[in-house]
Motif scaffolding. Structure first.
Motif, PDB file in Angstrom:
ATOM      1  N   VAL A   9       0.815  -0.998  -0.256  1.00 13.19           N
ATOM      2  CA  VAL A   9       0.108   0.010   0.123  1.00 13.19           C
ATOM      3  C   VAL A   9       0.890   1.462  -0.028  1.00 13.19           C
ATOM      4  CG1 VAL A   9      -0.222   0.005   2.514  1.00 13.19           C
ATOM      5  CG2 VAL A   9      -1.981   0.987   1.113  1.00 13.19           C
ATOM      6  N   VAL A  10       0.420   2.407  -0.664  1.00 12.11           N
ATOM      7  CA  VAL A  10       1.218   3.709  -0.593  1.00 12.11           C
ATOM      8  C   VAL A  10       1.370   3.927   0.802  1.00 12.11           C
ATOM      9  CG1 VAL A  10       1.133   6.086  -1.380  1.00 12.11           C
ATOM     10  CG2 VAL A  10       0.401   4.215  -2.625  1.00 12.11           C
ATOM     11  N   PRO A  11       2.419   4.217   1.527  1.00 13.27           N
ATOM     12  CA  PRO A  11       2.605   4.583   2.677  1.00 13.27           C
ATOM     13  C   PRO A  11       1.589   5.538   3.287  1.00 13.27           C
ATOM     14  CG  PRO A  11       4.754   4.293   2.001  1.00 13.27           C
ATOM     15  CD  PRO A  11       3.852   4.011   0.725  1.00 13.27           C
ATOM     16  N   ASP A  12       1.419   6.707   2.555  1.00 16.93           N
ATOM     17  CA  ASP A  12       0.563   7.994   3.025  1.00 16.93           C
ATOM     18  C   ASP A  12      -1.004   7.395   3.080  1.00 16.93           C
ATOM     19  OD1 ASP A  12       2.711   9.475   2.810  1.00 16.93           O
ATOM     20  OD2 ASP A  12       2.226  10.182   0.917  1.00 16.93           O
ATOM     21  N   TRP A  14      -1.863   4.631   4.516  1.00 17.33           N
ATOM     22  CA  TRP A  14      -1.859   3.592   5.664  1.00 17.33           C
ATOM     23  C   TRP A  14      -2.292   4.292   6.872  1.00 17.33           C
ATOM     24  CZ3 TRP A  14      -2.967  -1.320   5.503  1.00 17.33           C
ATOM     25  CH2 TRP A  14      -2.813  -1.937   6.623  1.00 17.33           C
ATOM     26  N   ASP A  15      -3.273   3.679   7.400  1.00 19.92           N
ATOM     27  CA  ASP A  15      -3.753   4.083   8.862  1.00 19.92           C
ATOM     28  C   ASP A  15      -3.151   2.771   9.840  1.00 19.92           C
ATOM     29  OD1 ASP A  15      -4.973   4.726  11.309  1.00 19.92           O
ATOM     30  OD2 ASP A  15      -6.990   4.982  10.173  1.00 19.92           O
ATOM     31  N   ALA A  19      -4.978  -0.364  11.156  1.00 17.07           N
ATOM     32  CA  ALA A  19      -4.555  -1.529  10.248  1.00 17.07           C
ATOM     33  C   ALA A  19      -5.211  -1.559   8.915  1.00 17.07           C
ATOM     34  CB  ALA A  19      -4.317  -2.627  11.107  1.00 17.07           C
ATOM     35  N   MET A  20      -5.587  -0.402   8.310  1.00 15.12           N
ATOM     36  CA  MET A  20      -6.015  -0.648   7.040  1.00 15.12           C
ATOM     37  C   MET A  20      -5.550   0.468   5.994  1.00 15.12           C
ATOM     38  SD  MET A  20      -9.989  -1.844   8.047  1.00 15.12           S
ATOM     39  CE  MET A  20     -10.447  -2.718   6.550  1.00 15.12           C
ATOM     40  N   SER A  21      -5.964   0.718   4.606  1.00 12.37           N
ATOM     41  CA  SER A  21      -5.770   1.624   3.833  1.00 12.37           C
ATOM     42  C   SER A  21      -6.816   2.701   4.114  1.00 12.37           C
ATOM     43  CB  SER A  21      -5.880   1.099   2.434  1.00 12.37           C
ATOM     44  OG  SER A  21      -5.727   2.369   1.610  1.00 12.37           O
ATOM     45  N   THR A  22      -6.496   4.028   3.949  1.00 13.03           N
ATOM     46  CA  THR A  22      -7.404   4.968   3.797  1.00 13.03           C
ATOM     47  C   THR A  22      -7.695   5.429   2.452  1.00 13.03           C
ATOM     48  OG1 THR A  22      -5.661   6.496   4.145  1.00 13.03           O
ATOM     49  CG2 THR A  22      -6.691   6.084   6.228  1.00 13.03           C
ATOM     50  N   ASP A  28      -6.883  -0.003  -3.210  1.00 14.06           N
ATOM     51  CA  ASP A  28      -7.047   0.158  -1.704  1.00 14.06           C
ATOM     52  C   ASP A  28      -8.376  -0.536  -1.040  1.00 14.06           C
ATOM     53  OD1 ASP A  28      -4.776   1.767  -1.168  1.00 14.06           O
ATOM     54  OD2 ASP A  28      -5.824   3.259  -2.238  1.00 14.06           O
ATOM     55  N   LEU A  29      -9.279  -0.706  -1.879  1.00 11.44           N
ATOM     56  CA  LEU A  29     -10.524  -1.003  -1.239  1.00 11.44           C
ATOM     57  C   LEU A  29     -10.350  -2.699  -1.367  1.00 11.44           C
ATOM     58  CD1 LEU A  29     -13.315   1.113  -2.846  1.00 11.44           C
ATOM     59  CD2 LEU A  29     -12.515   1.324  -0.489  1.00 11.44           C
ATOM     60  N   GLU A  30      -9.762  -3.145  -2.300  1.00 15.27           N
ATOM     61  CA  GLU A  30      -9.590  -4.612  -2.277  1.00 15.27           C
ATOM     62  C   GLU A  30      -8.731  -5.041  -1.462  1.00 15.27           C
ATOM     63  OE1 GLU A  30      -8.394  -5.404  -6.357  1.00 15.27           O
ATOM     64  OE2 GLU A  30     -10.383  -5.386  -6.958  1.00 15.27           O
ATOM     65  N   LEU A  31      -7.781  -4.283  -1.094  1.00 15.33           N
ATOM     66  CA  LEU A  31      -6.824  -4.361   0.032  1.00 15.33           C
ATOM     67  C   LEU A  31      -7.496  -4.582   1.416  1.00 15.33           C
ATOM     68  CD1 LEU A  31      -4.083  -5.008   1.469  1.00 15.33           C
ATOM     69  CD2 LEU A  31      -3.871  -2.452   1.224  1.00 15.33           C
TER      70      LEU A  31
END
Length: 69
Positions: A9-12, A14-15, A19-22, A28-31
Motif C-alpha cells: 500500500v502507498v505509505p501515505d 496506511w492508517d 491497520a487498513m488503507s485510507t 485500496d478497497l480490495e486490500l
C-alpha cells in the motif's frame, strides 16, 4: 503479531491505528476487503481452538492460518 500478506500500500494511505488503507482506489478497497477476510479467518481459528480447549497463542494461530499445524 504481524504477518506478511504479500500485498502493499502507498505509505501515505496506511492508517496504522486501524491497520487498513485510507485510500479510495479499487486497489485500496480490495486490500481492505482482503484484510477483513484474513481477520475473520484468524477469528475462526481462535474460536475453534477455544472450543476444543487447546492452547491459543500467536505462533499457534499463525501455524493454523498457514496450514503448517
Amino acid at each position: 503479531m504481524e504477518i506478511n500478506i504479500g500485498r502493499s500500500v502507498v505509505p501515505d494511505n496506511w492508517d496504522q491505528k486501524r491497520a487498513m488503507s485510507t485510500g479510495r482506489s479499487r486497489r485500496d478497497l480490495e486490500l481492505n476487503k482482503y484484510i477483513e477476510v484474513i481477520r475473520a479467518r484468524f477469528l475462526e481459528i481462535h474460536n475453534m481452538l477455544v472450543r476444543e480447549g487447546k492452547l491459543v497463542n500467536p505462533k499457534i494461530l499463525r501455524g493454523h492460518f498457514l496450514g503448517t499445524v
